[in-house]
Design a protein around this motif. Structure first.
Motif, PDB file in Angstrom:
ATOM      1  N   VAL A 261       0.694  -1.030  -0.368  1.00  0.00           N
ATOM      2  CA  VAL A 261       0.023   0.584   0.100  1.00  0.00           C
ATOM      3  C   VAL A 261       0.852   1.197  -0.002  1.00  0.00           C
ATOM      4  O   VAL A 261       1.630   1.140   1.165  1.00  0.00           O
ATOM      5  CB  VAL A 261      -0.905   0.374   1.300  1.00  0.00           C
ATOM      6  N   LEU A 262       0.581   2.074  -0.877  1.00  0.00           N
ATOM      7  CA  LEU A 262       1.642   3.339  -0.934  1.00  0.00           C
ATOM      8  C   LEU A 262       0.586   4.270  -1.262  1.00  0.00           C
ATOM      9  O   LEU A 262      -0.640   4.770  -1.745  1.00  0.00           O
ATOM     10  CB  LEU A 262       2.392   3.235  -2.266  1.00  0.00           C
ATOM     11  N   ALA A 263       1.037   5.669  -0.097  1.00  0.00           N
ATOM     12  CA  ALA A 263       0.253   6.959   0.305  1.00  0.00           C
ATOM     13  C   ALA A 263       0.848   8.108  -0.342  1.00  0.00           C
ATOM     14  O   ALA A 263       1.766   7.863  -0.579  1.00  0.00           O
ATOM     15  CB  ALA A 263       0.112   7.567   1.493  1.00  0.00           C
ATOM     16  N   SER A 264       0.040   8.967  -1.555  1.00  0.00           N
ATOM     17  CA  SER A 264       1.065  10.042  -1.767  1.00  0.00           C
ATOM     18  C   SER A 264       0.874  10.715   0.047  1.00  0.00           C
ATOM     19  O   SER A 264      -0.221  11.511   0.240  1.00  0.00           O
ATOM     20  CB  SER A 264      -0.137  10.365  -2.414  1.00  0.00           C
ATOM     21  N   MET A 265       2.397  11.245  -0.015  1.00  0.00           N
ATOM     22  CA  MET A 265       2.368  12.326   1.179  1.00  0.00           C
ATOM     23  C   MET A 265       2.569  13.601   0.912  1.00  0.00           C
ATOM     24  O   MET A 265       2.111  14.603   1.408  1.00  0.00           O
ATOM     25  CB  MET A 265       3.919  11.783   1.349  1.00  0.00           C
ATOM     26  N   THR A 266       2.204  13.753  -0.375  1.00  0.00           N
ATOM     27  CA  THR A 266       2.197  15.407  -1.295  1.00  0.00           C
ATOM     28  C   THR A 266       0.480  15.356  -0.964  1.00  0.00           C
ATOM     29  O   THR A 266      -0.453  16.918  -0.353  1.00  0.00           O
ATOM     30  CB  THR A 266       2.021  15.331  -2.852  1.00  0.00           C
ATOM     31  N   GLU A 267      -1.071  14.878  -1.408  1.00  0.00           N
ATOM     32  CA  GLU A 267      -2.202  15.236  -0.772  1.00  0.00           C
ATOM     33  C   GLU A 267      -2.334  14.960   0.792  1.00  0.00           C
ATOM     34  O   GLU A 267      -2.945  15.964   0.700  1.00  0.00           O
ATOM     35  CB  GLU A 267      -2.742  13.658  -0.984  1.00  0.00           C
ATOM     36  N   ALA A 268      -1.261  14.348   1.193  1.00  0.00           N
ATOM     37  CA  ALA A 268      -1.628  14.275   2.471  1.00  0.00           C
ATOM     38  C   ALA A 268      -1.085  15.456   3.420  1.00  0.00           C
ATOM     39  O   ALA A 268      -1.859  16.103   4.027  1.00  0.00           O
ATOM     40  CB  ALA A 268      -0.593  13.530   3.624  1.00  0.00           C
ATOM     41  N   TYR A 269      -0.268  16.515   2.695  1.00  0.00           N
ATOM     42  CA  TYR A 269      -0.306  17.232   2.990  1.00  0.00           C
ATOM     43  C   TYR A 269      -0.931  18.124   2.772  1.00  0.00           C
ATOM     44  O   TYR A 269      -1.543  19.603   3.734  1.00  0.00           O
ATOM     45  CB  TYR A 269       1.380  17.977   2.461  1.00  0.00           C
ATOM     46  N   LYS A 270      -1.473  18.357   1.780  1.00  0.00           N
ATOM     47  CA  LYS A 270      -2.350  19.419   0.985  1.00  0.00           C
ATOM     48  C   LYS A 270      -3.772  18.708   1.916  1.00  0.00           C
ATOM     49  O   LYS A 270      -4.818  20.223   1.941  1.00  0.00           O
ATOM     50  CB  LYS A 270      -2.709  18.835  -0.452  1.00  0.00           C
ATOM     51  N   ARG A 271      -4.184  17.762   2.771  1.00  0.00           N
ATOM     52  CA  ARG A 271      -5.270  17.522   3.368  1.00  0.00           C
ATOM     53  C   ARG A 271      -5.623  18.470   4.761  1.00  0.00           C
ATOM     54  O   ARG A 271      -6.532  19.030   5.076  1.00  0.00           O
ATOM     55  CB  ARG A 271      -5.596  16.260   3.556  1.00  0.00           C
ATOM     56  N   LEU A 272      -4.619  18.439   5.117  1.00  0.00           N
ATOM     57  CA  LEU A 272      -3.908  19.249   6.434  1.00  0.00           C
ATOM     58  C   LEU A 272      -4.161  20.909   6.479  1.00  0.00           C
ATOM     59  O   LEU A 272      -4.535  21.356   5.141  1.00  0.00           O
ATOM     60  CB  LEU A 272      -3.158  19.366   7.488  1.00  0.00           C
ATOM     61  N   SER A 273      -4.664  21.717   7.331  1.00  0.00           N
ATOM     62  CA  SER A 273      -5.491  23.136   7.285  1.00  0.00           C
ATOM     63  C   SER A 273      -4.175  23.591   7.183  1.00  0.00           C
ATOM     64  O   SER A 273      -2.331  23.516   7.037  1.00  0.00           O
ATOM     65  CB  SER A 273      -5.825  23.774   8.996  1.00  0.00           C
ATOM     66  N   PRO A 274      -4.263  25.138   6.431  1.00  0.00           N
ATOM     67  CA  PRO A 274      -3.080  26.758   6.203  1.00  0.00           C
ATOM     68  C   PRO A 274      -2.730  26.295   7.810  1.00  0.00           C
ATOM     69  O   PRO A 274      -0.555  26.682   7.429  1.00  0.00           O
ATOM     70  CB  PRO A 274      -3.888  27.878   5.919  1.00  0.00           C
ATOM     71  N   GLY A 275      -3.160  26.901   8.598  1.00  0.00           N
ATOM     72  CA  GLY A 275      -2.274  27.097   9.872  1.00  0.00           C
ATOM     73  C   GLY A 275      -1.614  25.795  10.753  1.00  0.00           C
ATOM     74  O   GLY A 275      -0.133  26.058  10.891  1.00  0.00           O
ATOM     75  N   PHE A 276      -1.575  24.428  10.299  1.00  0.00           N
ATOM     76  CA  PHE A 276      -1.143  23.191  10.851  1.00  0.00           C
ATOM     77  C   PHE A 276       0.200  22.853   9.543  1.00  0.00           C
ATOM     78  O   PHE A 276       1.468  22.911   9.998  1.00  0.00           O
ATOM     79  CB  PHE A 276      -2.846  22.039  10.547  1.00  0.00           C
ATOM     80  N   ARG A 277      -0.123  23.273   8.540  1.00  0.00           N
ATOM     81  CA  ARG A 277       1.415  23.300   7.557  1.00  0.00           C
ATOM     82  C   ARG A 277       2.037  24.695   7.776  1.00  0.00           C
ATOM     83  O   ARG A 277       3.801  23.815   7.676  1.00  0.00           O
ATOM     84  CB  ARG A 277       0.739  23.498   6.331  1.00  0.00           C
ATOM     85  N   SER A 278       1.344  25.625   8.304  1.00  0.00           N
ATOM     86  CA  SER A 278       2.466  26.407   8.597  1.00  0.00           C
ATOM     87  C   SER A 278       3.839  26.228   9.737  1.00  0.00           C
ATOM     88  O   SER A 278       4.788  25.949   9.241  1.00  0.00           O
ATOM     89  CB  SER A 278       2.051  28.146   8.842  1.00  0.00           C
ATOM     90  N   MET A 279       2.563  25.493  10.453  1.00  0.00           N
ATOM     91  CA  MET A 279       4.213  25.054  11.777  1.00  0.00           C
ATOM     92  C   MET A 279       4.379  23.858  11.554  1.00  0.00           C
ATOM     93  O   MET A 279       5.760  23.854  11.649  1.00  0.00           O
ATOM     94  CB  MET A 279       2.631  24.186  12.802  1.00  0.00           C
ATOM     95  N   LEU A 280       4.119  22.684  10.581  1.00  0.00           N
ATOM     96  CA  LEU A 280       4.984  22.199  10.023  1.00  0.00           C
ATOM     97  C   LEU A 280       6.320  22.313   8.955  1.00  0.00           C
ATOM     98  O   LEU A 280       7.116  22.049   9.312  1.00  0.00           O
ATOM     99  CB  LEU A 280       4.336  20.817   8.987  1.00  0.00           C
ATOM    100  N   ASP A 281       6.143  23.114   8.136  1.00  0.00           N
ATOM    101  CA  ASP A 281       7.238  24.048   7.261  1.00  0.00           C
ATOM    102  C   ASP A 281       8.327  24.180   7.966  1.00  0.00           C
ATOM    103  O   ASP A 281       9.262  24.530   7.600  1.00  0.00           O
ATOM    104  CB  ASP A 281       6.375  24.695   7.499  1.00  0.00           C
ATOM    105  N   ASN A 282       8.065  24.474   9.527  1.00  0.00           N
ATOM    106  CA  ASN A 282       9.079  24.996  10.036  1.00  0.00           C
ATOM    107  C   ASN A 282       9.956  23.990  10.978  1.00  0.00           C
ATOM    108  O   ASN A 282      10.903  24.038  12.037  1.00  0.00           O
ATOM    109  CB  ASN A 282       8.799  25.934  11.123  1.00  0.00           C
ATOM    110  N   LEU A 283       9.376  22.940  10.659  1.00  0.00           N
ATOM    111  CA  LEU A 283      10.072  21.647  12.195  1.00  0.00           C
ATOM    112  C   LEU A 283      11.111  20.600  10.807  1.00  0.00           C
ATOM    113  O   LEU A 283      10.392  20.415  10.180  1.00  0.00           O
ATOM    114  CB  LEU A 283       8.997  20.330  11.848  1.00  0.00           C
ATOM    115  N   LYS A 284      11.508  20.011  11.978  1.00  0.00           N
ATOM    116  CA  LYS A 284      12.874  19.510  11.464  1.00  0.00           C
ATOM    117  C   LYS A 284      13.072  17.897  13.098  1.00  0.00           C
ATOM    118  O   LYS A 284      12.569  18.794  13.451  1.00  0.00           O
ATOM    119  CB  LYS A 284      14.201  19.791  11.774  1.00  0.00           C
ATOM    120  N   ALA A 285      13.252  16.797  11.719  1.00  0.00           N
ATOM    121  CA  ALA A 285      12.365  15.849  12.550  1.00  0.00           C
ATOM    122  C   ALA A 285      14.155  15.193  13.068  1.00  0.00           C
ATOM    123  O   ALA A 285      15.174  15.198  11.407  1.00  0.00           O
ATOM    124  CB  ALA A 285      11.691  14.718  12.434  1.00  0.00           C
TER     125      ALA A 285
END
Length: 375
Positions: A222-246
């Motif tokens: 099973v394969l999942a599109s992480m591009t689409e998974a990112y798009k499904r999140l809210s703009p504010g949540f995406r903005s927070m994730l954009d600045n994180l490193k793991a």
């Protein structure tokens, strides 16, 4: 700031047996880790369709890969793909969001330009499935040469390869009922959503899977599109994730192999990657998060990290509307974009009554993950 790649301290050699995982711990039942896992090799080889692809553990040691230049072959491609999608070739989308099946061609007939166009199609559609291929019969040298078109090949640290060809990651499920039973005493599912070897400084971009033998049913990927998974999140949540490193690390898998009688042929690697990466070909943003390799989020406490990773992995695993499920048949080859795809095997068969699941992976390494915001 932590360096992008550092050896885990203390550094252990490939043959070290110093355990730091519990003896009863389980990890991944899709692949054998023990060097004696196929002790009855002559008996096993007698009924295996491709015995030369049974896993072996050569006592080699690979140094940490230094930084290298990478140019994505998709950037050379004609956007109309005339060499790949030539007359007689049919492209069928597996879902609206991702996945394409190509019929009417053999991988061995692809020119260099057609391979570039294949890289572009994989970047755009995330995964491309080929049926009725003779790729499994080419032999390891020709198979490696094909994969090298897409990048420098990765050497996996703990799982079996084939003699003199360490780039082959052999996936062999031989119906070991005792091992399966032990696994499910601790786990409720065998699914491990992951990007392949994301702990590397420059993780794979293009990954090939070639089936050698499989049950008549079961064992799908099973394969999942992480591009689409990112798009499904809210703009504010995406903005927070954009600045994180793991932090991604191979420490766990190396320690598990050593404590269970296996080898680790590389010192463990730890890399700091953006939680959201930008694709160098499409410019799309994608989540770069998985169940297997992430040990922490920079600047976050462990409880905060655990909460966020659980939320994101639940989001990905439940996102059936941005996933595809590939069923395996002999002659199937799959190429996927490891930068924008998270995947998992499904162990819904036992390998005794349905037959073995035997395949190999070749992973072509790519660029260091590109963050949304440059430092």
């Amino acid at each position: 700031m932590a360096p992008h790649v550092t050896p885990i301290s203390p550094t252990l050699s490939a043959t070290s047996s110093t355990p730091s995982s519990l003896p009863d711990e389980v990890y991944d039942i899709n692949v054998p880790f023990r060097t004696d896992a196929l002790a009855a090799r002559p008996k096993v080889a007698a009924h295996v369709r491709y015995p030369m692809y049974l896993p072996v553990w050569e006592k080699a040691f690979f140094p940490t890969l230094p930084p290298f230049d990478f140019f994505d072959p998709a950037l050379r491609a004609d956007v109309y793909k005339p060499n790949l999608l030539r007359p007689g070739v049919k492209a069928t989308n597996l879902s609206p969001k991702m996945g394409t099946e190509l019929t009417g061609l053999q991988l061995g007939d692809l020119s260099s330009d057609a391979k570039d166009e294949l890289a572009l199609l994989v970047s755009e559609r995330k995964a491309v499935v080929f049926r009725d291929q003779d790729f499994a019969n080419w032999g390891p040298t020709a198979q490696e040469d094909f994969a090298k078109h897409f990048g420098k090949l990765n050497y996996q640290p703990v799982t079996g390869a084939i003699p003199d060809h360490p780039a082959f990651h052999i996936i062999y499920r031989d119906g070991n009922q005792e091992e399966i039973s032990k696994y499910f005493e601790q786990k409720s599912t065998a699914n491990i959503w992951h990007h392949d070897v994301s702990y590397e400084r420059q993780p794979p971009g293009y990954v090939m899977l070639c089936i050698l033998d499989c049950p008549d049913e079961g064992g799908d990927t099973v394969l999942a599109s992480m591009t689409e998974a990112y798009k499904r999140l809210s703009p504010g949540f995406r903005s927070m994730l954009d600045n994180l490193k793991a932090t991604h690390s191979s420490e766990k898998i190396c320690n598990f192999a050593r404590s269970n009688g296996g080898l680790c042929r590389k010192d463990p690697v730890r890399s700091l990657h953006p939680l959201v990466r930008v694709h160098p070909v499409t410019g799309e943003k994608a989540l770069f998060v998985n169940d297997e390799w992430i040990f922490g989020i920079q600047g976050w406490k462990q409880a905060e990290t655990d909460w966020l990773l659980k939320y994101l992995m639940d989001h990905i695993s439940k996102g059936h509307d941005f996933q595809v499920r590939v069923g395996w048949k002999r002659g199937t080859v799959v190429m996927f974009d490891n930068r924008s795809v998270c995947h998992t095997a499904t162990v819904d068969y036992d390998g005794v009554y349905e037959g073995e699941r035997h395949m190999f992976r070749l992973a072509a390494m790519a660029e260091k993950p590109i963050p949304v915001h440059k430092d």
